[in-house]
Design a protein around this motif. Structure first.
Motif, PDB file in Angstrom:
ATOM      1  N   PRO A 168      -4.109   6.756 -15.413  1.00 16.86           N
ATOM      2  CA  PRO A 168      -5.104   7.839 -15.423  1.00 16.86           C
ATOM      3  C   PRO A 168      -5.030   8.705 -16.672  1.00 16.86           C
ATOM      4  O   PRO A 168      -3.947   8.963 -17.208  1.00 16.86           O
ATOM      5  CB  PRO A 168      -4.749   8.653 -14.175  1.00 16.86           C
ATOM      6  N   GLY A 169      -6.200   9.134 -17.113  1.00 17.03           N
ATOM      7  CA  GLY A 169      -6.286  10.091 -18.212  1.00 17.03           C
ATOM      8  C   GLY A 169      -6.111  11.516 -17.704  1.00 17.03           C
ATOM      9  O   GLY A 169      -5.782  11.743 -16.530  1.00 17.03           O
ATOM     10  N   PRO A 170      -6.358  12.514 -18.537  1.00 14.26           N
ATOM     11  CA  PRO A 170      -6.061  13.910 -18.192  1.00 14.26           C
ATOM     12  C   PRO A 170      -6.956  14.496 -17.105  1.00 14.26           C
ATOM     13  O   PRO A 170      -6.613  15.539 -16.536  1.00 14.26           O
ATOM     14  CB  PRO A 170      -6.262  14.653 -19.518  1.00 14.26           C
ATOM     15  N   ASP A 171      -8.082  13.855 -16.794  1.00 13.18           N
ATOM     16  CA  ASP A 171      -9.010  14.427 -15.813  1.00 13.18           C
ATOM     17  C   ASP A 171      -8.731  13.985 -14.383  1.00 13.18           C
ATOM     18  O   ASP A 171      -9.436  14.427 -13.453  1.00 13.18           O
ATOM     19  CB  ASP A 171     -10.451  14.047 -16.175  1.00 13.18           C
ATOM     20  N   VAL A 172      -7.740  13.099 -14.200  1.00 16.94           N
ATOM     21  CA  VAL A 172      -7.493  12.549 -12.862  1.00 16.94           C
ATOM     22  C   VAL A 172      -6.010  12.625 -12.524  1.00 16.94           C
ATOM     23  O   VAL A 172      -5.165  12.165 -13.302  1.00 16.94           O
ATOM     24  CB  VAL A 172      -7.955  11.073 -12.774  1.00 16.94           C
ATOM     25  N   LEU A 173      -5.683  13.184 -11.367  1.00 20.19           N
ATOM     26  CA  LEU A 173      -4.315  13.139 -10.865  1.00 20.19           C
ATOM     27  C   LEU A 173      -4.026  11.726 -10.357  1.00 20.19           C
ATOM     28  O   LEU A 173      -4.836  11.163  -9.611  1.00 20.19           O
ATOM     29  CB  LEU A 173      -4.121  14.136  -9.727  1.00 20.19           C
ATOM     30  N   PRO A 174      -2.891  11.142 -10.724  1.00 19.76           N
ATOM     31  CA  PRO A 174      -2.577   9.792 -10.246  1.00 19.76           C
ATOM     32  C   PRO A 174      -2.621   9.670  -8.726  1.00 19.76           C
ATOM     33  O   PRO A 174      -3.139   8.689  -8.181  1.00 19.76           O
ATOM     34  CB  PRO A 174      -1.166   9.548 -10.785  1.00 19.76           C
ATOM     35  N   GLU A 175      -2.099  10.690  -8.023  1.00 17.07           N
ATOM     36  CA  GLU A 175      -2.071  10.632  -6.556  1.00 17.07           C
ATOM     37  C   GLU A 175      -3.484  10.653  -5.973  1.00 17.07           C
ATOM     38  O   GLU A 175      -3.760   9.999  -4.960  1.00 17.07           O
ATOM     39  CB  GLU A 175      -1.260  11.800  -5.985  1.00 17.07           C
ATOM     40  N   PHE A 176      -4.389  11.402  -6.605  1.00 20.68           N
ATOM     41  CA  PHE A 176      -5.771  11.449  -6.128  1.00 20.68           C
ATOM     42  C   PHE A 176      -6.457  10.108  -6.383  1.00 20.68           C
ATOM     43  O   PHE A 176      -7.172   9.593  -5.517  1.00 20.68           O
ATOM     44  CB  PHE A 176      -6.540  12.575  -6.822  1.00 20.68           C
ATOM     45  N   ALA A 177      -6.231   9.545  -7.565  1.00 21.31           N
ATOM     46  CA  ALA A 177      -6.836   8.250  -7.877  1.00 21.31           C
ATOM     47  C   ALA A 177      -6.374   7.198  -6.888  1.00 21.31           C
ATOM     48  O   ALA A 177      -7.175   6.392  -6.388  1.00 21.31           O
ATOM     49  CB  ALA A 177      -6.497   7.827  -9.305  1.00 21.31           C
ATOM     50  N   GLN A 178      -5.085   7.192  -6.569  1.00 16.42           N
ATOM     51  CA  GLN A 178      -4.592   6.182  -5.634  1.00 16.42           C
ATOM     52  C   GLN A 178      -5.168   6.377  -4.244  1.00 16.42           C
ATOM     53  O   GLN A 178      -5.449   5.412  -3.530  1.00 16.42           O
ATOM     54  CB  GLN A 178      -3.058   6.218  -5.598  1.00 16.42           C
ATOM     55  N   ALA A 179      -5.387   7.644  -3.838  1.00 13.95           N
ATOM     56  CA  ALA A 179      -6.021   7.904  -2.541  1.00 13.95           C
ATOM     57  C   ALA A 179      -7.442   7.338  -2.508  1.00 13.95           C
ATOM     58  O   ALA A 179      -7.879   6.782  -1.500  1.00 13.95           O
ATOM     59  CB  ALA A 179      -6.037   9.407  -2.263  1.00 13.95           C
ATOM     60  N   GLU A 209       0.843  -1.197   0.000  1.00 15.36           N
ATOM     61  CA  GLU A 209       0.000   0.000   0.000  1.00 15.36           C
ATOM     62  C   GLU A 209       0.878   1.247   0.000  1.00 15.36           C
ATOM     63  O   GLU A 209       1.633   1.502   0.941  1.00 15.36           O
ATOM     64  CB  GLU A 209      -0.913   0.021   1.227  1.00 15.36           C
ATOM     65  N   GLY A 210       0.834   1.991  -1.098  1.00 14.84           N
ATOM     66  CA  GLY A 210       1.548   3.247  -1.171  1.00 14.84           C
ATOM     67  C   GLY A 210       3.005   3.160  -1.565  1.00 14.84           C
ATOM     68  O   GLY A 210       3.684   4.181  -1.671  1.00 14.84           O
ATOM     69  N   ARG A 211       3.540   1.950  -1.800  1.00 15.40           N
ATOM     70  CA  ARG A 211       4.944   1.849  -2.197  1.00 15.40           C
ATOM     71  C   ARG A 211       5.179   0.573  -2.988  1.00 15.40           C
ATOM     72  O   ARG A 211       4.425  -0.403  -2.874  1.00 15.40           O
ATOM     73  CB  ARG A 211       5.865   1.867  -0.970  1.00 15.40           C
ATOM     74  N   ILE A 212       6.233   0.590  -3.775  1.00 10.88           N
ATOM     75  CA  ILE A 212       6.639  -0.571  -4.564  1.00 10.88           C
ATOM     76  C   ILE A 212       8.035  -0.987  -4.112  1.00 10.88           C
ATOM     77  O   ILE A 212       8.933  -0.157  -3.972  1.00 10.88           O
ATOM     78  CB  ILE A 212       6.630  -0.252  -6.068  1.00 10.88           C
ATOM     79  N   ASP A 213       8.211  -2.284  -3.869  1.00 10.47           N
ATOM     80  CA  ASP A 213       9.489  -2.836  -3.460  1.00 10.47           C
ATOM     81  C   ASP A 213      10.176  -3.413  -4.704  1.00 10.47           C
ATOM     82  O   ASP A 213       9.702  -4.385  -5.294  1.00 10.47           O
ATOM     83  CB  ASP A 213       9.265  -3.935  -2.415  1.00 10.47           C
ATOM     84  N   TYR A 214      11.288  -2.794  -5.087  1.00 12.35           N
ATOM     85  CA  TYR A 214      12.016  -3.232  -6.281  1.00 12.35           C
ATOM     86  C   TYR A 214      13.175  -4.173  -5.947  1.00 12.35           C
ATOM     87  O   TYR A 214      13.985  -4.487  -6.823  1.00 12.35           O
ATOM     88  CB  TYR A 214      12.566  -2.008  -7.028  1.00 12.35           C
ATOM     89  N   SER A 215      13.264  -4.635  -4.695  1.00 14.20           N
ATOM     90  CA  SER A 215      14.435  -5.413  -4.269  1.00 14.20           C
ATOM     91  C   SER A 215      14.376  -6.868  -4.716  1.00 14.20           C
ATOM     92  O   SER A 215      15.405  -7.550  -4.723  1.00 14.20           O
ATOM     93  CB  SER A 215      14.583  -5.347  -2.741  1.00 14.20           C
ATOM     94  N   ASP A 216      13.212  -7.375  -5.063  1.00 16.98           N
ATOM     95  CA  ASP A 216      13.080  -8.790  -5.443  1.00 16.98           C
ATOM     96  C   ASP A 216      12.191  -8.880  -6.679  1.00 16.98           C
ATOM     97  O   ASP A 216      10.992  -9.157  -6.588  1.00 16.98           O
ATOM     98  CB  ASP A 216      12.490  -9.591  -4.284  1.00 16.98           C
ATOM     99  N   VAL A 217      12.777  -8.627  -7.831  1.00 16.81           N
ATOM    100  CA  VAL A 217      12.023  -8.561  -9.081  1.00 16.81           C
ATOM    101  C   VAL A 217      12.390  -9.747  -9.971  1.00 16.81           C
ATOM    102  O   VAL A 217      13.567 -10.050 -10.155  1.00 16.81           O
ATOM    103  CB  VAL A 217      12.310  -7.238  -9.825  1.00 16.81           C
ATOM    104  N   ASN A 218      11.391 -10.441 -10.481  1.00 11.21           N
ATOM    105  CA  ASN A 218      11.599 -11.565 -11.395  1.00 11.21           C
ATOM    106  C   ASN A 218      11.570 -11.096 -12.853  1.00 11.21           C
ATOM    107  O   ASN A 218      11.178  -9.963 -13.148  1.00 11.21           O
ATOM    108  CB  ASN A 218      10.538 -12.638 -11.175  1.00 11.21           C
ATOM    109  N   SER A 219      11.945 -11.999 -13.762  1.00  9.23           N
ATOM    110  CA  SER A 219      11.923 -11.697 -15.191  1.00  9.23           C
ATOM    111  C   SER A 219      11.188 -12.790 -15.952  1.00  9.23           C
ATOM    112  O   SER A 219      11.142 -13.944 -15.516  1.00  9.23           O
ATOM    113  CB  SER A 219      13.351 -11.580 -15.745  1.00  9.23           C
ATOM    114  N   MET A 220      10.599 -12.424 -17.077  1.00  9.55           N
ATOM    115  CA  MET A 220      10.055 -13.391 -18.020  1.00  9.55           C
ATOM    116  C   MET A 220      10.147 -12.777 -19.419  1.00  9.55           C
ATOM    117  O   MET A 220      10.511 -11.612 -19.589  1.00  9.55           O
ATOM    118  CB  MET A 220       8.621 -13.798 -17.677  1.00  9.55           C
ATOM    119  N   ALA A 221       9.805 -13.587 -20.422  1.00  5.01           N
ATOM    120  CA  ALA A 221       9.956 -13.151 -21.806  1.00  5.01           C
ATOM    121  C   ALA A 221       8.857 -12.167 -22.195  1.00  5.01           C
ATOM    122  O   ALA A 221       7.672 -12.440 -21.991  1.00  5.01           O
ATOM    123  CB  ALA A 221       9.918 -14.359 -22.738  1.00  5.01           C
ATOM    124  N   PHE A 222       9.256 -11.023 -22.737  1.00  6.69           N
ATOM    125  CA  PHE A 222       8.344 -10.038 -23.310  1.00  6.69           C
ATOM    126  C   PHE A 222       8.883  -9.667 -24.694  1.00  6.69           C
ATOM    127  O   PHE A 222      10.056  -9.296 -24.818  1.00  6.69           O
ATOM    128  CB  PHE A 222       8.267  -8.768 -22.455  1.00  6.69           C
TER     129      PHE A 222
END
Length: 409
Positions: free
Chosen positions: A109-120, A45-58
């Motif tokens: 989010p599109g132009p009518d919504v601030l990302p921070e507001f949407a997440q709140a 909630e409110g943060r992303i942990d980048y310390s343990d990231v996996n990979s797959m084919a894209f």
């Protein structure tokens, strides 16, 4: 939900792009074009942990489709704990550096919504069981991209969104400070665990320690019940895999068995529960039963381990099971099924355990670790209080009980 500003109720899918991530498959695990991706284990909630990231084919086209951009919001699509469905965070990494798995939903989010507001708003929805109310409820509860996209979003003018975001950001700074302190104590505890159990990583057991098959000090492993469960609290409380959190029993989000349970399957203080079926990240979770409820039993994807108390304390067994090297060994003996992995208890009991011969030394190790654990608990309690305050503030701002300008004054 009413703000001080005029509100329009608009489906989420009309305010931005809603997309499920790419499904992990045997082919994508080893295929060409390996690329890092985020999954449920990375999104808090409110943060992303980048310390343990996996990979797959894209492929190049898939990286265009699933590549993340700053301001994207990632939501947990599936969770063991129903109330954690929809847990969300803003992506703040470099453009296109990560993709995302289908265990997550991306809202751009599109132009009518601030990302921070949407997440709140999404945090408010999760805390107030909006997501739980629409989730598909199985052993793993699923939000679903289409159900999420159909939810009606409280759209207010951008200037009002900005005022609310500015107020919430001031509280978020306090949250980050407490989170940093908690992380420090977790690192300290991990260091103490590794130092106290250095025999685990040694070629030969340390002086005063034994190295024996687990079955020599855990005489039996018992499966739990496999009856259909419900939410009727008149039945017998049943612990499931989501009730093991951070090596402790979390007695919330219970299910109940509507039929009589054999007396031998009721939990007794000191029983150690081991999670034998789960995702690869969570397989092998363990906790000791401390009479958190007057009575309870456990589901079949948990295994009860009862140590020989003349040779090992249950608290030490839990700490050993949670040791990083032991978690790796447990994963290495697991078998992969659809979306989950399984550990055979017989194979688990064949693993070798390192333990002090002296029970007093086992208790000393556990007591040292518990000092850190108690401090972490106090910090987490303060963080929860702050988050409840923040959630109440979000509630008041969105419902118009207070104004952002009034709070900031």
């Amino acid at each position: 939900m009413r703000s001080e500003a005029p509100v329009s109720w608009v489906p989420v899918e009309n305010l931005g792009d809603v997309r499920m991530g790419k499904q992990l498959s045997p082919a994508s695990r080893t295929g060409a074009g390996q690329w890092p991706y985020l999954r449920v284990a990375n999104v808090y909630e409110g943060r992303i942990d980048y310390s343990d990231v996996n990979s797959m084919a894209f492929s190049a086209a898939e990286r265009e489709t699933y590549g993340l951009m700053p301001g994207d919001i990632l939501l947990n699509e599936g969770q063991e704990n129903l109330m954690m469905v929809g847990r969300s965070a803003l992506y703040d990494g470099p453009p296109g550096e990560y993709c995302f798995q289908n265990t997550l939903i991306r809202f751009r989010p599109g132009p009518d919504v601030l990302p921070e507001f949407a997440q709140a708003v999404f945090v408010w929805w999760r805390a107030n069981a909006v997501f739980a109310g629409i989730a598909e409820k199985t052993s793993i509860s699923h939000l679903g991209g289409s159900r999420f996209g159909a939810l009606l979003f409280p759209l207010i003018p951008l200037v009002a969104q900005r005022r609310i975001v500015d107020v919430l950001n001031s509280v978020t700074e306090l949250e980050r400070g407490i989170e940093a302190s908690i992380a420090k104590f977790h690192n300290l505890r991990q260091g103490l665990l590794l130092a106290s159990m250095k025999s685990v990583a040694s070629a030969q057991p340390t002086a005063g320690w034994d190295r024996v098959p687990l079955k020599d000090v855990v005489p039996s492993a018992e499966y739990g019940i496999s009856e259909a469960l419900d939410r009727d609290a008149s039945g017998v409380p049943v612990l499931r895999m989501n009730n093991i959190q951070s090596a402790r029993i979390d007695a919330s989000e219970l299910r109940y068995c509507p039929v009589p349970v054999p007396s031998k399957l009721f939990l007794r203080r000191g029983d150690v529960l081991f999670n034998r079926t789960n995702s690869m990240e969570h397989i092998g979770k363990a906790a000791m039963w401390r009479d958190e409820l007057p009575s309870a039993t456990f589901a079949s994807y948990l295994v009860r381990l009862v140590p020989d108390l003349q040779h090992m304390t249950p608290e030490y067994l839990v700490e050993w099971l949670m040791h990083p090297l032991i978690r790796q060994r447990v994963r290495s003996i697991s078998t992969v099924a659809v979306q989950q992995v399984n550990v055979n208890p017989s194979r688990l009991r064949e693993l070798e355990i390192d333990l002090p011969v002296d029970l007093a030394e086992q208790r000393r190790i556990v007591a040292t670790l518990e000092v850190c654990g108690e401090q972490i608990g106090r910090e987490e309690e303060e963080l929860n209080k702050l988050r409840q305050l923040k959630q109440g503030l979000v509630d008041d701002l969105l419902w118009g009980r207070v104004t952002a300008s009034g709070v900031a004054a």
